[in-house]
Design a protein around this motif. Structure first.
Motif, mmCIF file in Angstrom:
data_model
loop_
_atom_site.group_PDB
_atom_site.id
_atom_site.type_symbol
_atom_site.label_atom_id
_atom_site.label_comp_id
_atom_site.label_asym_id
_atom_site.label_seq_id
_atom_site.Cartn_x
_atom_site.Cartn_y
_atom_site.Cartn_z
ATOM 1 N N PHE A 330 0.815 -1.219 0.000
ATOM 2 C CA PHE A 330 0.000 0.000 0.000
ATOM 3 C C PHE A 330 0.849 1.269 0.000
ATOM 4 N N ARG A 334 1.310 1.545 -4.009
ATOM 5 C CA ARG A 334 0.154 2.421 -4.248
ATOM 6 C C ARG A 334 0.399 3.860 -3.810
ATOM 7 N N ASP A 336 0.247 5.047 -0.660
ATOM 8 C CA ASP A 336 -0.606 5.466 0.456
ATOM 9 C C ASP A 336 0.219 6.064 1.589
ATOM 10 N N GLN A 340 -3.635 5.888 5.494
ATOM 11 C CA GLN A 340 -4.400 5.252 4.422
ATOM 12 C C GLN A 340 -4.094 3.760 4.351
ATOM 13 N N SER A 341 -2.833 3.425 4.544
ATOM 14 C CA SER A 341 -2.441 2.018 4.525
ATOM 15 C C SER A 341 -3.165 1.239 5.619
ATOM 16 N N HIS A 344 -6.722 0.689 4.579
ATOM 17 C CA HIS A 344 -6.836 -0.286 3.495
ATOM 18 C C HIS A 344 -6.552 -1.718 3.955
ATOM 19 N N SER A 395 -7.527 -2.962 -8.533
ATOM 20 C CA SER A 395 -8.724 -2.285 -8.037
ATOM 21 C C SER A 395 -8.927 -2.535 -6.548
ATOM 22 N N THR A 396 -9.723 -1.676 -5.940
ATOM 23 C CA THR A 396 -10.045 -1.821 -4.514
ATOM 24 C C THR A 396 -10.743 -3.148 -4.241
ATOM 25 N N TRP A 399 -7.937 -6.075 -4.194
ATOM 26 C CA TRP A 399 -7.083 -6.258 -3.019
ATOM 27 C C TRP A 399 -7.885 -6.478 -1.740
ATOM 28 N N ALA A 400 -9.104 -5.941 -1.663
ATOM 29 C CA ALA A 400 -9.933 -6.157 -0.469
ATOM 30 C C ALA A 400 -10.333 -7.629 -0.362
#
Length: 577
Positions: A330, A334, A336, A340-341, A344, A395-396, A399-400
């Motif tokens: 992250f 990304r 972050d 934010q990390s 996420h 995309s979110t 990884w989610a």
């Protein structure tokens, strides 16, 4: 009661005859398993204290991470900052088997009170630290208490509830621990903004409250012994060899690549001494010179128990593996911020808790742990495999869901391994087997940081020639890439250099996750060595909760009881008429 060695031999899945104990034969569970007994208020008081302790120690294991920069700056720790975390980790790991033996010799009450007091005292020392030595000393004392608490929680829960219910109650305690570990970094950041000392002083409150609860309610049965007899049963030589060897080994591991290069004698020599000493310890424990082994050899002679210990190590390794390296994706790939990390990673952290609860609940309900171990390591392998696909453009949703899949496996592993180990041995082995289980989880956690760090740093060095800017190459080389990711410096790089750096991070992480797949699949294979054993047996422990003494009965009541049943009332409980 038979000796632990004889009992273990009786239930061991011996390779020569492949016998299964009578208790492992198929039964009618509904007819054979009694309903769960109603828990007393004393039980819930003690259980609440254990949950509070679990919450406190887990918060303390992670709360320091976000407050560390302010701590280092305020008391001028310099490069010694690495020992704020390492001293706690080392001290908590090395004492766990020894604490298990002390609980067998002296009972559960006083060891539990002492380690809780130790944890609380260490919190006060660290909170009041004015220099690096005082801070490291406080964290060491904290770690000693935390390691003892970690072991004794599982031991006491195992004493209080039957085998089939243990996964559920251990799961509940672990849930509070998971909550603490999750909120720790956030809480640490918030407290540090006001006064970092309350990162530690907070534990004076929770630890002190737990100590009060335990003092008044934690009264456990145990065999009374004279001090001379009890002290003679402690394996002092084994404890010194084990603690010294493991400390040496862990020092090498935590210093490697951080304080000294991996090829340095300062890393290699402690690791070699530790490994040789640890092997010598187990040889000594198996000889006639050791009258009361701290780690009885028969724990490893049962196939299911031995496989369970391997799984405990592997599951902890994989958990730390993910917790330490998801932030690199992250923040490094990304871009972050640390906050934010953390946000996420919530899919992983949030699912971990209910997965552990569901795993423990299903083991309790069905009396089966084996299917959930297959599910656990299978899901870990799938999750780690999916992590290899992560890129800056992922995309979110991708990884989610990858996090959720991995988290389900790790959560289930948390509550389904210990029941298998305990089912394969007797309740006389609860303290020794549980302390070894706890130690191997702590030991696995250290490897779960060390192994991916070595792989990641090595791969980054291999790919550095892709980066055109020599200054950036120097900043990432020789183990600096991990810290560089959290600075957010990649966002300020020219676009072409930034893309080069992201490519290096992505490919290095891909190798990291590929090795995680290998560890997950290794665990899945080891599960085949685990047998599904009967879990319906009731507790046969000398260390259960000391309930209120039975009220005395009259001779008339005694006669009525004798006519109606074969119940025998001890003469000491019969009131003279």
């Amino acid at each position: 009661m038979s000796s632990p060695a004889a009992a273990a031999e009786r239930i061991s899945d011996d390779a020569t005859n492949n016998t299964i104990p009578a208790s492992d034969e198929p039964r009618d569970k509904e007819a054979d398993t009694p309903p769960a007994a109603k828990k007393s208020w004393k039980f819930w008081s003690v259980f609440f204290s254990l949950c509070l302790l679990s919450l406190s120690t887990s918060i303390e294991s992670t709360i320091v991470t976000t407050a560390l920069p302010k701590i280092v700056d305020d008391i001028d720790m310099g490069s010694k900052y690495v020992w704020v975390g390492n001293a706690f980790l080392l001290a908590s790991a090395v004492v766990q088997p020894f604490i298990g033996q002390l609980a067998n010799v002296f009972g559960r009450r006083w060891p539990l009170l002492i380690v809780t007091a130790c944890f609380t005292l260490g919190s006060g020392i660290a909170g009041g630290a004015t220099n690096a030595g005082m801070m490291i000393g406080g964290r060491t004392v904290q770690g000693l208490g935390s390691g003892g608490i970690y072991v004794l929680i599982d031991i006491v829960v195992s004493d209080l509830v039957p085998l089939q219910e243990r996964a559920q109650y251990v799961g509940l305690v672990l849930v509070t621990g998971a909550v603490g570990a999750t909120i720790g970094p956030v809480l640490g950041g918030a407290i540090a903004d006001a006064n970092w000392r309350w990162v530690f002083y907070l534990m004076l409150v929770t630890g002190g409250l737990s100590l009060i609860y335990l003092f008044f309610f934690a009264h456990f049965k145990h065999e009374e012994k004279r001090w001379k007899q009890a002290l003679a049963e402690v394996d002092y030589f084994g404890a010194v060899v084990f603690i010294g060897s493991v400390t040496s080994l862990l020092l090498g591991l935590v210093m490697g690549g951080v304080v000294f290069p991996w090829n340095s004698a300062n890393v290699i020599v402690p690791i070699v001494i530790g490994a040789v000493g640890w092997a010598a310890f187990h040889v000594y424990e198996a000889t006639s010179f050791c009258k009361n082994p701290m780690v009885p050899p028969h724990l490893f002679m049962n196939r299911t128990a031995a496989a369970g210990f391997v799984l405990a190590f592997d599951a902890a390794l994989l958990l730390y593996y993910v917790v330490w390296f998801l932030p690199i994706y992250f923040q490094g790939v990304r871009g972050d911020t640390p906050l934010q990390s953390g946000v996420h990673q919530l899919p992983f952290n949030i699912v971990l808790i209910p997965a552990a609860m569901i795993g423990g609940g299903m083991v309790t309900k069905l009396g089966k742990y084996l299917p959930f171990q297959y599910i656990a390591f299978g899901m870990m392998a799938i999750g780690a495999g999916l992590f290899t696909l992560l890129k800056a453009s992922s995309s979110t949703v991708a990884w989610a869901w990858f996090e959720i899949i991995a988290s389900i496996g790790m959560g289930m592993a948390t509550t389904t391994i210990l029941p298998a180990i305990q089912a394969s041995l007797t309740d006389a082995d609860v303290a020794s087997m549980t302390s070894m289980y706890a130690f191997l989880r702590s030991f696995g956690g250290i490897w779960g940081v060390t192994i991916p760090s070595v792989i990641f740093n090595s791969q980054v060095n291999n790919f550095l020639d892709r980066i055109s800017d020599p200054n950036v190459r120097n900043q990432l080389a020789d183990g600096n890439a991990y810290g560089y990711a959290s600075t957010g410096a990649t966002a300020s790089l020219p676009e072409d250099v930034r893309n080069e750096v992201l490519g290096v991070y992505t490919d290095a992480l891909k190798t990291v996750w590929q090795i995680a797949v290998a560890f997950s699949l290794a665990g899945f294979v080891v599960v085949f060595a685990v047998k599904q054993l009967d879990m319906s047996r009731q507790n046969d422990t000398k260390f259960g909760l000391e309930e209120d003494r039975p009220k005395k009965v009259t001779e008339m009541e005694k006669g009525e009881k004798s006519e109606g049943s074969a119940t025998i009332i001890p003469s000491s409980e019969v009131e003279e008429s």
